[in-house]
Design an enzyme around this catalytic site. Sequence first.
Site, PDB file in Angstrom:
ATOM      1  N   GLN A 107       3.486   2.350  13.069  1.00 48.61           N
ATOM      2  CA  GLN A 107       3.748   1.071  12.407  1.00 48.61           C
ATOM      3  C   GLN A 107       2.446   0.424  11.944  1.00 48.61           C
ATOM      4  O   GLN A 107       2.475  -0.566  11.227  1.00 48.61           O
ATOM      5  CB  GLN A 107       4.462   0.128  13.382  1.00 48.61           C
ATOM      6  CG  GLN A 107       5.791   0.646  13.887  1.00 48.61           C
ATOM      7  CD  GLN A 107       6.288  -0.156  15.068  1.00 48.61           C
ATOM      8  OE1 GLN A 107       6.735  -1.285  14.914  1.00 48.61           O
ATOM      9  NE2 GLN A 107       6.200   0.416  16.257  1.00 48.61           N
ATOM     10  N   ASN A 108       1.327   0.974  12.376  1.00 46.70           N
ATOM     11  CA  ASN A 108       0.031   0.368  12.095  1.00 46.70           C
ATOM     12  C   ASN A 108      -0.427   0.672  10.675  1.00 46.70           C
ATOM     13  O   ASN A 108      -0.182   1.757  10.151  1.00 46.70           O
ATOM     14  CB  ASN A 108      -1.005   0.854  13.101  1.00 46.70           C
ATOM     15  CG  ASN A 108      -0.635   0.465  14.524  1.00 46.70           C
ATOM     16  OD1 ASN A 108       0.123  -0.482  14.731  1.00 46.70           O
ATOM     17  ND2 ASN A 108      -1.152   1.186  15.497  1.00 46.70           N
ATOM     18  N   HIS A 125       4.945   1.421   7.775  1.00 40.46           N
ATOM     19  CA  HIS A 125       4.731   0.062   7.253  1.00 40.46           C
ATOM     20  C   HIS A 125       3.642   0.029   6.193  1.00 40.46           C
ATOM     21  O   HIS A 125       3.168  -1.041   5.817  1.00 40.46           O
ATOM     22  CB  HIS A 125       4.412  -0.908   8.390  1.00 40.46           C
ATOM     23  CG  HIS A 125       5.592  -1.177   9.277  1.00 40.46           C
ATOM     24  ND1 HIS A 125       5.477  -1.756  10.522  1.00 40.46           N
ATOM     25  CD2 HIS A 125       6.917  -0.938   9.100  1.00 40.46           C
ATOM     26  CE1 HIS A 125       6.684  -1.868  11.069  1.00 40.46           C
ATOM     27  NE2 HIS A 125       7.561  -1.374  10.229  1.00 40.46           N
ATOM     28  N   CYS A 133       0.387  -1.847  -7.856  1.00 40.71           N
ATOM     29  CA  CYS A 133       0.711  -2.916  -8.788  1.00 40.71           C
ATOM     30  C   CYS A 133       1.911  -3.704  -8.268  1.00 40.71           C
ATOM     31  O   CYS A 133       2.920  -3.117  -7.862  1.00 40.71           O
ATOM     32  CB  CYS A 133       1.011  -2.332 -10.164  1.00 40.71           C
ATOM     33  SG  CYS A 133       1.536  -3.575 -11.375  1.00 40.71           S
ATOM     34  N   CYS A 166      -4.112  -5.174 -11.904  1.00 37.40           N
ATOM     35  CA  CYS A 166      -3.745  -3.823 -12.334  1.00 37.40           C
ATOM     36  C   CYS A 166      -4.385  -3.524 -13.693  1.00 37.40           C
ATOM     37  O   CYS A 166      -4.240  -4.305 -14.647  1.00 37.40           O
ATOM     38  CB  CYS A 166      -2.229  -3.709 -12.425  1.00 37.40           C
ATOM     39  SG  CYS A 166      -1.626  -2.126 -13.057  1.00 37.40           S
ATOM     40  N   CYS A 169      -1.304  -2.930 -16.446  1.00 41.37           N
ATOM     41  CA  CYS A 169      -0.444  -3.998 -16.987  1.00 41.37           C
ATOM     42  C   CYS A 169      -1.016  -5.401 -16.815  1.00 41.37           C
ATOM     43  O   CYS A 169      -0.481  -6.362 -17.355  1.00 41.37           O
ATOM     44  CB  CYS A 169       0.951  -3.919 -16.364  1.00 41.37           C
ATOM     45  SG  CYS A 169       1.010  -4.450 -14.629  1.00 41.37           S
ATOM     46  N   GLY A 208       2.694   1.255  22.753  1.00 40.96           N
ATOM     47  CA  GLY A 208       2.125  -0.006  22.279  1.00 40.96           C
ATOM     48  C   GLY A 208       2.950  -0.727  21.242  1.00 40.96           C
ATOM     49  O   GLY A 208       2.402  -1.374  20.359  1.00 40.96           O
TER      50      GLY A 208
END
Length: 278
Positions: A107-108, A125, A133, A166, A169, A208
Amino acid sequence: MEELKTILNEIIKDKTGYITFLTGAGISAESGLPTYRSIDGIWIKGTKYHRPEEFGTFKYFSQEPEEVWQYNLFWKKMIAEAQPNAGHLALTEIESLLADRFRLITQNVDGLHQRAGTRKLYEIHGSKQKVRCSNECSEPIDFPENVKFKEYTEDLTPEDIDYLKCTKCGNWLRPNTLWFDESYNEKNYHFDTANHIADHTDILFVIGTSGSTTLPVNIVETVKIRAKWIVIINLENDTYFHSILKGSKKLNSFQESSTVALPQLKIIMEEIINSSIF
């Protein structure tokens, strides 16, 4: 850890499913990175006037991109100053021992597992090492080298702002991480892959993490049905994972830090793999 040694001896000799590790903020806390919701947590340090569920959203970023980037550059500074610890390094050694049976789901977003040398990992994650972008016009790219990390009181410079746009764009770049008002997907967050790993896991080590996000909970629930064992390594013994696994004969729980428990686990696996019985 004698009971765990017996369990691992059986699982390793079976040579079938994955031996999977699910890590959360607790392992990086031992490298000096504050966890999210503790008293000195990252949300409190960086977002004094906001609840995480408000600030950590695409909606808020759309309204206040400079403030969100200011906070992220502070976080990037802390990550850059942190070093992989004994837990991260032990997992890298375990990967070498287990070869194709090893899987790491984290998850880190700090990249410490990669810096420790682990290769077969999935960041569910996202990663602070990448940006993309905000208009989703292109694939994630490496974090712009010209943007300097900051204290959380420092404002962005005009040059920072230019580099955080970006080039295709002109919209703001965003951290390549999952926010509270967004959903998991395979493209950026390995949603399908993580579920596939859970379906084919023989033993899961939960390290953890307390169980405050949905995909990790789903992984544990899936493994609970299929796998032989789930092992929780956490300094706390009353996490949500403990509650959903309460009474399960498949649960082993160690109220221990990852920097102590994982090197011990590495030694156990090494002994099993090198033993004449194996």
